[in-house]
Each structure stands twice: as structure tokens, then as C-alpha cells.
Motif scaffolding. Structure first.
Motif, PDB file in Angstrom:
ATOM      1  N   LEU A  75       4.043  -9.999  -3.562  1.00 42.96           N
ATOM      2  CA  LEU A  75       3.839 -10.442  -4.937  1.00 42.96           C
ATOM      3  C   LEU A  75       2.730 -11.477  -5.039  1.00 42.96           C
ATOM      4  O   LEU A  75       1.843 -11.381  -5.892  1.00 42.96           O
ATOM      5  CB  LEU A  75       5.135 -11.023  -5.506  1.00 42.96           C
ATOM      6  N   SER A  76       2.747 -12.478  -4.174  1.00 43.54           N
ATOM      7  CA  SER A  76       1.763 -13.552  -4.286  1.00 43.54           C
ATOM      8  C   SER A  76       0.360 -13.082  -3.925  1.00 43.54           C
ATOM      9  O   SER A  76      -0.606 -13.424  -4.611  1.00 43.54           O
ATOM     10  CB  SER A  76       2.174 -14.736  -3.415  1.00 43.54           C
ATOM     11  N   ILE A  77       0.227 -12.290  -2.883  1.00 43.68           N
ATOM     12  CA  ILE A  77      -1.097 -11.801  -2.505  1.00 43.68           C
ATOM     13  C   ILE A  77      -1.633 -10.834  -3.563  1.00 43.68           C
ATOM     14  O   ILE A  77      -2.813 -10.874  -3.919  1.00 43.68           O
ATOM     15  CB  ILE A  77      -1.061 -11.147  -1.109  1.00 43.68           C
ATOM     16  N   GLY A  78      -0.766  -9.992  -4.092  1.00 41.26           N
ATOM     17  CA  GLY A  78      -1.192  -9.070  -5.145  1.00 41.26           C
ATOM     18  C   GLY A  78      -1.646  -9.799  -6.397  1.00 41.26           C
ATOM     19  O   GLY A  78      -2.678  -9.464  -6.985  1.00 41.26           O
ATOM     20  N   LEU A  79      -0.890 -10.817  -6.803  1.00 40.83           N
ATOM     21  CA  LEU A  79      -1.290 -11.585  -7.975  1.00 40.83           C
ATOM     22  C   LEU A  79      -2.590 -12.344  -7.719  1.00 40.83           C
ATOM     23  O   LEU A  79      -3.418 -12.502  -8.631  1.00 40.83           O
ATOM     24  CB  LEU A  79      -0.179 -12.539  -8.389  1.00 40.83           C
ATOM     25  N   MET A  80      -2.786 -12.798  -6.480  1.00 41.62           N
ATOM     26  CA  MET A  80      -4.033 -13.478  -6.144  1.00 41.62           C
ATOM     27  C   MET A  80      -5.218 -12.531  -6.311  1.00 41.62           C
ATOM     28  O   MET A  80      -6.254 -12.903  -6.876  1.00 41.62           O
ATOM     29  CB  MET A  80      -3.982 -14.008  -4.713  1.00 41.62           C
ATOM     30  N   PHE A  81      -5.087 -11.281  -5.855  1.00 39.58           N
ATOM     31  CA  PHE A  81      -6.163 -10.311  -6.009  1.00 39.58           C
ATOM     32  C   PHE A  81      -6.429 -10.012  -7.483  1.00 39.58           C
ATOM     33  O   PHE A  81      -7.587  -9.869  -7.892  1.00 39.58           O
ATOM     34  CB  PHE A  81      -5.843  -9.016  -5.268  1.00 39.58           C
ATOM     35  N   VAL A  82      -5.385  -9.917  -8.287  1.00 35.62           N
ATOM     36  CA  VAL A  82      -5.561  -9.656  -9.714  1.00 35.62           C
ATOM     37  C   VAL A  82      -6.323 -10.807 -10.371  1.00 35.62           C
ATOM     38  O   VAL A  82      -7.273 -10.594 -11.137  1.00 35.62           O
ATOM     39  CB  VAL A  82      -4.201  -9.419 -10.409  1.00 35.62           C
ATOM     40  N   VAL A  83      -5.947 -12.032 -10.056  1.00 34.47           N
ATOM     41  CA  VAL A  83      -6.612 -13.197 -10.643  1.00 34.47           C
ATOM     42  C   VAL A  83      -8.061 -13.280 -10.185  1.00 34.47           C
ATOM     43  O   VAL A  83      -8.959 -13.578 -10.983  1.00 34.47           O
ATOM     44  CB  VAL A  83      -5.834 -14.487 -10.313  1.00 34.47           C
ATOM     45  N   VAL A  84      -8.313 -13.013  -8.909  1.00 37.68           N
ATOM     46  CA  VAL A  84      -9.693 -13.035  -8.407  1.00 37.68           C
ATOM     47  C   VAL A  84     -10.535 -12.002  -9.155  1.00 37.68           C
ATOM     48  O   VAL A  84     -11.668 -12.285  -9.571  1.00 37.68           O
ATOM     49  CB  VAL A  84      -9.726 -12.792  -6.881  1.00 37.68           C
ATOM     50  N   GLY A  85     -10.004 -10.815  -9.365  1.00 34.63           N
ATOM     51  CA  GLY A  85     -10.734  -9.794 -10.113  1.00 34.63           C
ATOM     52  C   GLY A  85     -10.975 -10.192 -11.551  1.00 34.63           C
ATOM     53  O   GLY A  85     -12.054  -9.978 -12.100  1.00 34.63           O
ATOM     54  N   LEU A  86      -9.961 -10.806 -12.175  1.00 33.61           N
ATOM     55  CA  LEU A  86     -10.108 -11.230 -13.567  1.00 33.61           C
ATOM     56  C   LEU A  86     -11.132 -12.349 -13.715  1.00 33.61           C
ATOM     57  O   LEU A  86     -11.828 -12.432 -14.734  1.00 33.61           O
ATOM     58  CB  LEU A  86      -8.758 -11.678 -14.129  1.00 33.61           C
ATOM     59  N   VAL A  87     -11.245 -13.220 -12.743  1.00 34.13           N
ATOM     60  CA  VAL A  87     -12.234 -14.300 -12.798  1.00 34.13           C
ATOM     61  C   VAL A  87     -13.617 -13.773 -12.443  1.00 34.13           C
ATOM     62  O   VAL A  87     -14.631 -14.236 -12.963  1.00 34.13           O
ATOM     63  CB  VAL A  87     -11.813 -15.454 -11.855  1.00 34.13           C
ATOM     64  N   TRP A  88     -13.673 -12.773 -11.582  1.00 34.77           N
ATOM     65  CA  TRP A  88     -14.932 -12.221 -11.120  1.00 34.77           C
ATOM     66  C   TRP A  88     -15.688 -11.500 -12.235  1.00 34.77           C
ATOM     67  O   TRP A  88     -16.922 -11.526 -12.283  1.00 34.77           O
ATOM     68  CB  TRP A  88     -14.634 -11.264  -9.971  1.00 34.77           C
ATOM     69  N   VAL A  89     -14.969 -10.852 -13.157  1.00 34.75           N
ATOM     70  CA  VAL A  89     -15.599 -10.069 -14.222  1.00 34.75           C
ATOM     71  C   VAL A  89     -16.499 -10.935 -15.105  1.00 34.75           C
ATOM     72  O   VAL A  89     -17.677 -10.599 -15.300  1.00 34.75           O
ATOM     73  CB  VAL A  89     -14.547  -9.304 -15.050  1.00 34.75           C
ATOM     74  N   PRO A  90     -16.041 -12.062 -15.668  1.00 39.45           N
ATOM     75  CA  PRO A  90     -16.952 -12.856 -16.501  1.00 39.45           C
ATOM     76  C   PRO A  90     -18.125 -13.452 -15.722  1.00 39.45           C
ATOM     77  O   PRO A  90     -19.214 -13.617 -16.262  1.00 39.45           O
ATOM     78  CB  PRO A  90     -16.078 -13.970 -17.070  1.00 39.45           C
ATOM     79  N   ILE A  91     -17.904 -13.748 -14.441  1.00 40.65           N
ATOM     80  CA  ILE A  91     -19.000 -14.267 -13.619  1.00 40.65           C
ATOM     81  C   ILE A  91     -20.095 -13.215 -13.490  1.00 40.65           C
ATOM     82  O   ILE A  91     -21.286 -13.515 -13.642  1.00 40.65           O
ATOM     83  CB  ILE A  91     -18.478 -14.713 -12.238  1.00 40.65           C
ATOM     84  N   LEU A  92     -19.707 -11.966 -13.213  1.00 43.75           N
ATOM     85  CA  LEU A  92     -20.701 -10.898 -13.093  1.00 43.75           C
ATOM     86  C   LEU A  92     -21.375 -10.595 -14.429  1.00 43.75           C
ATOM     87  O   LEU A  92     -22.571 -10.281 -14.464  1.00 43.75           O
ATOM     88  CB  LEU A  92     -20.057  -9.644 -12.520  1.00 43.75           C
ATOM     89  N   LYS A  93     -20.626 -10.675 -15.518  1.00 44.61           N
ATOM     90  CA  LYS A  93     -21.230 -10.439 -16.829  1.00 44.61           C
ATOM     91  C   LYS A  93     -22.268 -11.505 -17.146  1.00 44.61           C
ATOM     92  O   LYS A  93     -23.339 -11.200 -17.680  1.00 44.61           O
ATOM     93  CB  LYS A  93     -20.153 -10.395 -17.913  1.00 44.61           C
ATOM     94  N   GLU A  94     -21.967 -12.750 -16.828  1.00 42.02           N
ATOM     95  CA  GLU A  94     -22.930 -13.834 -17.049  1.00 42.02           C
ATOM     96  C   GLU A  94     -24.159 -13.646 -16.161  1.00 42.02           C
ATOM     97  O   GLU A  94     -25.291 -13.874 -16.594  1.00 42.02           O
ATOM     98  CB  GLU A  94     -22.273 -15.181 -16.758  1.00 42.02           C
ATOM     99  N   LYS A  95     -23.944 -13.203 -14.940  1.00 42.69           N
ATOM    100  CA  LYS A  95     -25.054 -12.949 -14.022  1.00 42.69           C
ATOM    101  C   LYS A  95     -25.947 -11.840 -14.572  1.00 42.69           C
ATOM    102  O   LYS A  95     -27.179 -11.948 -14.525  1.00 42.69           O
ATOM    103  CB  LYS A  95     -24.506 -12.571 -12.650  1.00 42.69           C
ATOM    104  N   GLN A  96     -25.356 -10.771 -15.089  1.00 44.48           N
ATOM    105  CA  GLN A  96     -26.131  -9.686 -15.671  1.00 44.48           C
ATOM    106  C   GLN A  96     -26.887 -10.158 -16.912  1.00 44.48           C
ATOM    107  O   GLN A  96     -28.031  -9.778 -17.130  1.00 44.48           O
ATOM    108  CB  GLN A  96     -25.227  -8.511 -16.035  1.00 44.48           C
ATOM    109  N   ARG A  97     -26.249 -10.993 -17.718  1.00 44.88           N
ATOM    110  CA  ARG A  97     -26.899 -11.502 -18.932  1.00 44.88           C
ATOM    111  C   ARG A  97     -28.110 -12.347 -18.565  1.00 44.88           C
ATOM    112  O   ARG A  97     -29.184 -12.196 -19.137  1.00 44.88           O
ATOM    113  CB  ARG A  97     -25.913 -12.318 -19.761  1.00 44.88           C
TER     114      ARG A  97
END
Length: 105
Positions: A75-97
Motif C-alpha cells: 500500500l505505501s509503496i504503491g501510493l508513493m508511486f501514484v503521488v510521484v506520478g501526480l507531481v511529475w505531470v505538472p513539472i513536465l507540463k511546465e517544462k514543455q511550456r
């Protein structure tokens, strides 16, 4: 006969590559192509969290005798991966912008 330490390599004409071109054969829309890694991280995290939840439910009902630490870790490792992915998306969008602004100016 070749001396020790000498090797002969075939002529490298560049026709074969260890890293194939990512744009060749890609069937993903160009706007979403930079988000494949965070999406994979979120999917794997959600699958691992689901496995942990199922293990927890099976342990609580008495079906399996697996230690509780296994379900907690999943549960904890899975939730960590979900949070990392959710934080990664806006970072990549800002990088593309920013990349678009720098190329356009």
C-alpha cells in the motif's frame, strides 16, 4: 591470427542502434508523448496499492496468513508511486511550456 588484446569489430555503418528513434512508429498523440513515464508510474502504483488492499482484505477475513507488513508495504509503496506520478505531470507540463516559449522567442 589476432594478437591478444586486439579485437576486430564489423564495420559500423550506423544502420543498427541500441537506442531506436522514439518517434519512429509512435502512435501516441504528440501532446501526450512526454507524459508516458508518469502515467506508467501512476498505473504501476495503483496496481501495487490495489494488491496491498486485496492482501489486507484477505488477511482480515482470515483467508491468508501473510504478515501484515506485506500489505502495508504494498500500500505505501504503491501510493508513493501514484503521488510521484501526480507531481511529475505538472513539472513536465511546465517544462514543455517553457521549452515552447524559448523556441518561439
Amino acid at each position: 591470427m589476432e594478437a591478444i588484446g586486439e579485437t576486430s569489430f564489423p564495420d559500423d555503418s550506423g544502420s543498427q542502434s541500441l537506442c531506436p528513434d522514439p518517434h519512429v512508429g509512435a502512435r501516441v498523440a504528440p501532446g501526450w508523448s512526454y507524459l508516458h513515464k508518469p502515467i506508467i508510474a501512476m498505473v504501476m502504483g495503483s496496481l501495487m496499492s490495489a494488491a496491498g488492499a486485496i492482501l489486507f482484505l484477505l488477511q482480515s477475513s482470515g483467508v491468508t496468513e501473510a504478515p501484515r507488513s506485506v500489505s502495508s508495504a504494498c500500500l505505501s509503496i504503491g501510493l508513493m508511486f501514484v503521488v510521484v506520478g501526480l507531481v511529475w505531470v505538472p513539472i513536465l507540463k511546465e517544462k514543455q511550456r517553457r521549452k515552447g516559449y524559448s523556441q518561439g522567442a
